[in-house]
Enzyme design. Structure first.
Site, PDB file in Angstrom:
ATOM      1  N   GLY A  59       0.817  -1.210   0.000  1.00 39.29           N
ATOM      2  CA  GLY A  59       0.000   0.000   0.000  1.00 39.29           C
ATOM      3  C   GLY A  59       0.849   1.257   0.000  1.00 39.29           C
ATOM      4  O   GLY A  59       2.076   1.212  -0.073  1.00 39.29           O
ATOM      5  N   SER A  98      -3.353  -7.822   3.752  1.00 36.56           N
ATOM      6  CA  SER A  98      -2.827  -8.871   2.874  1.00 36.56           C
ATOM      7  C   SER A  98      -2.512  -8.269   1.513  1.00 36.56           C
ATOM      8  O   SER A  98      -3.264  -7.427   1.022  1.00 36.56           O
ATOM      9  CB  SER A  98      -3.832 -10.012   2.665  1.00 36.56           C
ATOM     10  N   TYR A 151      -2.119 -17.102  -1.728  1.00 39.89           N
ATOM     11  CA  TYR A 151      -3.211 -16.192  -1.381  1.00 39.89           C
ATOM     12  C   TYR A 151      -4.479 -16.969  -1.021  1.00 39.89           C
ATOM     13  O   TYR A 151      -5.075 -16.756   0.040  1.00 39.89           O
ATOM     14  CB  TYR A 151      -3.484 -15.249  -2.550  1.00 39.89           C
ATOM     15  N   THR A 160     -12.954  -5.610  -6.596  1.00 36.01           N
ATOM     16  CA  THR A 160     -13.291  -4.255  -6.181  1.00 36.01           C
ATOM     17  C   THR A 160     -12.312  -3.286  -6.832  1.00 36.01           C
ATOM     18  O   THR A 160     -11.145  -3.611  -7.020  1.00 36.01           O
ATOM     19  CB  THR A 160     -13.217  -4.129  -4.646  1.00 36.01           C
TER      20      THR A 160
END
Length: 292
Positions: free
Chosen positions: A21, A60, A130, A160
């Protein structure tokens, strides 16, 4: 999620190690009296001064590009990270929400996918870091609920998109928009007949917010049930961006799901929730962010 919680009057402690991020995504909250940002890796246990009402475990890597590059970190955050956050919730008498994924269904043999479907997952394939981290996390959450009576929720999140994604994220929305804005060829994998269902971020956040206030302990699908093929979506991106980029094909990656569509009847019934933002509107909002 931080924006929504603050808008609802809550105080928020955001915890992130920024492996995938960006701190600029919450830079506008710097100085907010009810917001605190902590640089921590949730795979390492830590304490917070309470009281805490809820712990939302959204940590994650989530794009194939990221979790393939950080496979062991992805497994660690789904296992040790989830365990640490469950313990944090338990120590503070807080409720706990787990952000799980539609990847729990793997390459599904049932369509659309409902929460009662157990999935078709390759446990040793390249995507398993994952898929299995999230499946294990779900099992861990349910074990804490059954063993300690911890109030828990599990959100199975489908594709999303929206502002604040990385252009080099590797997922289909930023990848197609980046290529279209640069005038490069739009790359689809396989023949483009595989399907996805795209949910705008504000709709997902609303679903998570409603779920965290509910008493539903078993997984709930959160996503947009409007299914579209990847080739159709590429054409959609060309129209929205006004691009004349050609569409080219590449070999389909291993274990890439052929169909993805959530059955959201449970979310409609229990949460009174369904997506509101049409695809064109969401893409225009996302495009404005990427252009900037």
């Amino acid at each position: 999620m931080c924006d929504r919680l603050l808008a609802e009057g809550h105080a928020v402690v955001a915890v992130d190690n920024f492996l995938t991020g960006s701190e600029r995504n919450v830079a506008h909250l710097d100085g907010h009296p009810r917001f605190q940002l902590m640089h921590r890796d949730v795979t390492q246990a830590f304490a917070l001064d309470g009281p805490l009402d809820a712990v939302l475990n959204l940590a994650s890597p989530a794009s194939p590009k990221d979790y393939l590059q950080h496979a062991i970190a992805t497994l660690d955050v789904g296992s040790a990270g989830t365990r640490n956050m469950l313990e944090l919730a338990r120590a503070n008498g807080a409720r706990f929400l787990m952000a799980s994924t539609s990847e729990c269904y793997g390459d599904p043999l049932e369509h659309p996918q409902s929460e009662t479907y157990w999935g078709n997952v390759n446990p040793v394939g390249p995507r398993s870091c994952y898929d299995e981290s999230k499946r294990f996390a779900e099992a861990l959450v349910m074990a804490y609920h059954r063993t300690y009576g911890l109030p828990t929720n599990i959100a199975r999140i489908f594709n999303t998109y929206g502002p604040r994604m990385k252009l080099d994220d590797g997922r289909v929305v930023p990848a197609f928009m980046d290529q279209a804005l640069r005038g490069e060829a739009i790359t689809i994998y396989g023949d483009g007949s595989q399907t996805r269902s795209f949910c705008y971020v504000s709709d997902l956040v609303d679903g998570i917010y409603r779920l965290m206030q509910s008493d539903e302990r078993y997984p709930v699908n959160l996503g947009n049930p409007n299914e579209i093929t990847i080739r159709e979506f590429a054409e959609h991106i060309r129209r929205v961006t006004g691009s004349s980029s050609p569409i080219v094909t590449r070999e389909l990656p291993e274990d890439d799901p052929k169909r993805r569509q959530p059955d959201i009847s449970k979310a409609r019934r229990l949460l009174g929730w369904e997506p509101r933002v049409p695809l064109d509107e969401g893409l225009r909002l996302t495009l404005a962010y990427f252009r900037a």
